[in-house]
Design a protein around this motif. Structure first.
Motif, PDB file in Angstrom:
ATOM      1  N   VAL A   1       0.857  -1.185   0.000  1.00 33.91           N
ATOM      2  CA  VAL A   1       0.000   0.000   0.000  1.00 33.91           C
ATOM      3  C   VAL A   1       0.891   1.233   0.000  1.00 33.91           C
ATOM      4  O   VAL A   1       1.816   1.349   0.798  1.00 33.91           O
ATOM      5  N   HIS A   2       0.621   2.162  -0.911  1.00 36.92           N
ATOM      6  CA  HIS A   2       1.387   3.409  -0.994  1.00 36.92           C
ATOM      7  C   HIS A   2       0.554   4.522  -0.365  1.00 36.92           C
ATOM      8  O   HIS A   2      -0.578   4.778  -0.785  1.00 36.92           O
TER       9      HIS A   2
ATOM     10  N   ILE B   1      -4.136  12.617   4.916  1.00 30.17           N
ATOM     11  CA  ILE B   1      -3.349  11.504   4.395  1.00 30.17           C
ATOM     12  C   ILE B   1      -3.739  11.292   2.940  1.00 30.17           C
ATOM     13  O   ILE B   1      -4.827  11.685   2.501  1.00 30.17           O
ATOM     14  N   PHE B   2      -2.845  10.662   2.203  1.00 28.64           N
ATOM     15  CA  PHE B   2      -3.060  10.358   0.793  1.00 28.64           C
ATOM     16  C   PHE B   2      -2.653   8.912   0.557  1.00 28.64           C
ATOM     17  O   PHE B   2      -1.669   8.437   1.129  1.00 28.64           O
ATOM     18  N   TYR B   3      -3.392   8.216  -0.277  1.00 31.68           N
ATOM     19  CA  TYR B   3      -3.089   6.814  -0.522  1.00 31.68           C
ATOM     20  C   TYR B   3      -3.621   6.399  -1.897  1.00 31.68           C
ATOM     21  O   TYR B   3      -4.464   7.081  -2.486  1.00 31.68           O
ATOM     22  N   ILE B   4      -3.114   5.268  -2.392  1.00 31.43           N
ATOM     23  CA  ILE B   4      -3.572   4.714  -3.664  1.00 31.43           C
ATOM     24  C   ILE B   4      -4.502   3.540  -3.374  1.00 31.43           C
ATOM     25  O   ILE B   4      -4.192   2.686  -2.542  1.00 31.43           O
TER      26      ILE B   4
ATOM     27  N   THR C   1      -1.469  -1.022   7.962  1.00 32.77           N
ATOM     28  CA  THR C   1      -2.548  -1.795   7.350  1.00 32.77           C
ATOM     29  C   THR C   1      -2.705  -3.123   8.066  1.00 32.77           C
ATOM     30  O   THR C   1      -1.766  -3.644   8.675  1.00 32.77           O
ATOM     31  N   MET C   2      -3.905  -3.663   7.949  1.00 31.75           N
ATOM     32  CA  MET C   2      -4.223  -5.004   8.429  1.00 31.75           C
ATOM     33  C   MET C   2      -4.901  -5.753   7.287  1.00 31.75           C
ATOM     34  O   MET C   2      -5.734  -5.169   6.563  1.00 31.75           O
ATOM     35  N   PRO C   3      -4.578  -7.033   7.077  1.00 34.25           N
ATOM     36  CA  PRO C   3      -5.231  -7.797   6.007  1.00 34.25           C
ATOM     37  C   PRO C   3      -6.740  -7.837   6.194  1.00 34.25           C
ATOM     38  O   PRO C   3      -7.240  -7.966   7.311  1.00 34.25           O
TER      39      PRO C   3
END
Length: 325
Positions: free
Chosen positions: A10-11, A21-24, A296-298
């Motif tokens: 995860v980016h 926050i920013f994420y893909i 992150t968590m699966p």
């Protein structure tokens, strides 16, 4: 970073004021950039599932592959495939999506670029490109403040840049076939061969940002061993043993992050105190002041739950679900 196509991580990243926050995340099969507000103007955390994310990019094909939020500006740098679907270019845009992205690496077909990392203070973005010779990948450095690009490592073989010194004067480079490591001086172009691990091969190598010691992980008698040595010395010191496969540092070197057979762990470098993250948590980004982090968590196939963690308060806040391709 792993090669494009193999990178399933995860980016994500924080804005400089740590309020967003920013994420893909993958939407309908196309990865795009999202932003989420996590604190109000008083610095109080307001993150949660009731505070939905906002989509920044709206690509319907050839989605975003990698993303870095600049620490000193409200802007994002990202990678995306060109129209031929094979080459990648690097783009720069406002983090609210209000302007047309600027292509930082325009080139003819057959020339591709790949982001490999950024400096701790966000000023430089390092990337590789095969512009000079399509069969060789050189390393470049983009100055986000001066808007200039310089080649910092002309590749005369198939060397790979692993890391850069904190003052950005030297590069840690490997010969992937022989297992050799060297320091490359960007100004003088001098190459200094470094001591090999005892086994002659290593699993992972990096520079300690606090003192520039060389750190490697190698397998000894069937067990992974983390070792360090002062640059220029042949004396190795064992740091840790176990199933270690990766070690990294937070931007300012306050925390070390380790992956082993039991998952990910994070601890304060000065005291050795563990950051009590939940079992199975994988750290993905640390805020500029290093008091907040994202993990992150699966949550299923190609899906993770993204959490905000307040290190001082030892408190977690669930943010959203993130899908990777």
């Amino acid at each position: 970073m792993q090669p494009v196509g193999e990178d399933k991580s995860v980016h994500a990243g924080f804005s400089n004021d740590e309020k967003q926050i920013f994420y893909i995340s993958d939407v309908n099969g196309v990865p795009n950039i999202f932003r989420m507000t996590i604190s109000d103007k008083y610095g109080r955390i307001i993150a949660g599932t009731n505070n939905p994310p906002v989509q920044v990019t709206k690509f319907t094909d050839r989605g975003v592959v990698r993303m870095i939020h600049l620490l000193n500006l409200p802007e994002i740098i990202y990678m995306r495939a060109t129209e031929n679907g094979k080459d990648y270019h690097i783009y720069r845009m406002k983090d609210d999506g209000s302007n047309e992205p600027q292509d930082l690496t325009p080139a003819a077909a057959g020339v591709t670029t790949e982001i490999i990392g950024a400096s701790y203070n966000g000023r430089f973005v390092y990337y590789t490109e095969n512009k000079v010779n399509h069969d060789k990948v050189d390393t470049y450095r983009y100055d986000t403040q001066q808007y200039t690009t310089d080649m910092v490592f002309p590749n005369d073989k198939d060397y790979r840049v692993l890391a850069w010194s904190r003052d950005h004067g030297k590069l840690l480079v490997e010969d992937p076939h022989a297992g050799d490591l060297m320091m490359f001086d960007i100004v003088s172009t001098e190459r200094t061969t470094l001591a090999k691990p005892t086994n002659g091969r290593y699993i992972h190598a990096l520079l300690d940002p606090s003192n520039h010691d060389l750190i490697v992980i190698e397998k000894v008698n069937g067990q992974n061993v983390e070792r360090e040595t002062e640059i220029g010395s042949n004396v190795w010191k064992d740091v840790a043993k176990g199933g270690i496969t990766l070690v990294d540092f937070s931007p300012n070197g306050k925390y070390t992050i380790t992956e082993d057979g039991n998952g990910w762990s994070m601890r304060e470098a000065a005291t050795g105190a563990d950051v009590p993250l939940p079992v199975g948590a994988q750290p993905v980004a640390i805020a500029p002041k290093e008091t907040l982090l994202l993990y992150t968590m699966p949550a299923g196939t190609n899906t993770s739950k993204l959490f905000l963690y307040d290190i001082g308060k030892k408190a977690s806040f669930e943010l959203t679900s993130v899908t990777t391709r």
